[in-house]
Design an enzyme around this catalytic site. Structure first.
Site, PDB file in Angstrom:
ATOM      1  N   LYS A 171       0.805  -1.215   0.000  1.00 20.79           N
ATOM      2  CA  LYS A 171       0.000   0.000   0.000  1.00 20.79           C
ATOM      3  C   LYS A 171       0.849   1.282   0.000  1.00 20.79           C
ATOM      4  CE  LYS A 171      -4.372  -1.580   0.384  1.00 20.79           C
ATOM      5  NZ  LYS A 171      -4.328  -2.892   0.936  1.00 20.79           N
ATOM      6  N   GLU A 205      -9.250   5.814   3.510  1.00 26.62           N
ATOM      7  CA  GLU A 205     -10.073   4.733   4.076  1.00 26.62           C
ATOM      8  C   GLU A 205      -9.169   3.539   4.296  1.00 26.62           C
ATOM      9  OE1 GLU A 205      -9.515   5.022   0.946  1.00 26.62           O
ATOM     10  OE2 GLU A 205      -9.222   2.943   0.331  1.00 26.62           O
ATOM     11  N   SER A 233       1.856  -9.741  -0.923  1.00 28.70           N
ATOM     12  CA  SER A 233       1.434  -8.347  -0.777  1.00 28.70           C
ATOM     13  C   SER A 233       1.647  -7.777   0.621  1.00 28.70           C
ATOM     14  CB  SER A 233      -0.024  -8.166  -1.193  1.00 28.70           C
ATOM     15  OG  SER A 233      -0.880  -9.000  -0.440  1.00 28.70           O
TER      16      SER A 233
END
Ligand SMILES: *Cc1c(COP(=O)(O)O)cnc(C)c1O
Length: 409
Positions: A108, A130, A397
């Site tokens: 991210k 968010e 990830s």
């Protein structure tokens, strides 16, 4: 705006280049209230202007290296490979792209960092985001601390209960975390609330969406900022294997870690692209989040894409053991890649993901996020189907610290 459309026409032969309306085929677009249009247009202009600018690129590359810790390693998973080997020694050669080793523990931050640098140049002092599993919230909070920006994170009440480690980290780094009680208290509601904030505070605020969703330019922008994953993978494969990988495998929630790995290879037809969604308790049950498998075309959060909805077009409740996959929509580019047959999408259940979570922990000493475990679980289906010894790259990830509590229950 003339310069913006010029830039967009460069590279128009690429299959996934969006057209001038910010669409991938019929998907994408800007389905937003009039009040947001000028902000989106300002963002689009800034994005196309700054990403070419040497000083922006220099700052981004510097921080990707020294703050995030890139390049992330491409790791040969020797015991996982042996686990799936056939008696004659052939079988998938499995590599992990270690996004779990990034600062704050997930992919991210690649997108969040570049957007914070954009926001700074656009003169925005307040950042909102968010978060579902909390990884995007933690990445954003960390960057806001680093740059001295005000930070507000929206998180659903359900997710907050399950991700207390990330919640505490966000607060520790100075973010204000706002609980969203509406609906199921998950990612969809948190996103809607952040959009509402954005509409109200448009002058001062930049909204960093945590994935390749939302109105144009978000899906293109987040993809381009995550594409570093695939670019590094190409170089690392060249060094380690002397060529291209054969298969790329990634979990798909809203789609950013998958598209970040895929994008560099979309125009390499020999490379198979496989995305894995959450089948929750089973794709034929009501409780799942397999949008590409079971969705119909609809509009959510400003873009057209596949969407889990009922016959009246109402978005249905989703379920996944992974907060990061628990979303009824998907990035528009994935809908397009599915429709043109360039990428394949499958789904695995909570149970299968939990088994893969344990398998990777025990065979490689790497505890993956539950989201990531969905991609790893698909090896059970994929490996027996493969001939010879193809190179399979899984996007690892994120790391699984945040999920230990969920798994222990
Ligand atoms: C957010 C998240 C995902 C899913 O989001 P994508 O946009 O589909 O990548 C997957 N893995 C982890 C660890 C996440 O935090």
């Amino acid at each position: 705006m003339a310069s913006t459309s010029d830039i967009k026409n460069v590279n128009s032969s690429a299959t996934t280049q969006h057209n001038s309306l910010g669409r991938f085929g019929q998907f994408g677009g800007q389905y937003v209230p009039e009040t947001l249009m000028s902000a989106l247009s300002e963002l689009e202009t800034a994005f196309y202007q700054y990403r070419k600018e040497p000083s922006f690129q220099a700052e981004l590359q510097d921080l990707l290296q020294d703050y995030v810790g890139r390049p992330s390693p491409l790791y040969f998973a020797e015991r996982l490979t042996r686990h799936y080997a056939r008696p004659d020694g052939t079988g998938a050669q499995i590599y992990l792209k270690r996004e779990d080793l990034n600062h704050t523990g997930a992919h991210k931050i690649n997108n969040a960092l570049a957007q914070v640098l954009l926001a700074k140049r656009m003169g925005k002092q307040r950042i909102i985001a968010e978060t579902g599993a909390g990884q995007h919230g933690v990445a954003t909070a960390s960057l806001c601390a680093r740059f001295g920006l005000q930070c507000v994170i929206y998180m659903g009440s359900h997710d907050m209960e399950h991700q207390s480690l990330n919640l505490f980290q966000m607060k520790l780094m100075g973010a204000e975390v706002r609980v969203v009680e509406a609906g199921m208290g998950t990612l969809k509601e948190a996103t809607s609330e952040a959009i509402r904030d954005c509409v109200t505070n448009i002058e001062t605020t930049h909204y960093i969406m945590g994935s390749v969703i939302g109105p144009h330019p978000y899906p293109t922008m987040a993809r381009d900022f995550q594409a570093v994953i695939g670019k590094e993978t190409r170089t690392q494969c060249q060094e380690k294997l002397g060529g291209l990988p054969d298969i790329l495998l990634a979990c798909v929630g809203r789609g950013s870690n998958a598209i970040g790995l895929f994008h560099e290879f979309v125009n390499e037809p020999s490379v198979r692209l496989i995305g894995v969604e959450s089948a929750g308790e089973g794709i034929d049950m009501k409780k799942h989040a397999a949008t590409l498998a079971r969705g119909k075309v609809g509009i959510l959060h400003g873009a057209m894409s596949y969407l889990l909805q009922n016959d009246d077009g109402q978005v249905v409740e989703t379920h996944s053991i992974s907060a990061g996959l628990d979303y009824p929509g998907v990035g528009p580019e994935h809908s397009y890649l599915k429709d043109i047959g360039r990428a394949e999408y499958y789904s695995v259940t909570n149970k299968q993901a939990l088994k893969a979570f344990q398998r990777l922990s025990q065979l490689e000493g790497i505890i993956p996020a539950l989201e990531t475990a969905h991609a790893i679980a698909y090896l059970e289906t994929l490996c027996p189907q493969l001939d010879n010894s193809p190179c399979v790259i899984i996007n690892c990830s994120a790391r699984g610290d945040k999920d230990i509590q969920t798994v222990m229950i």
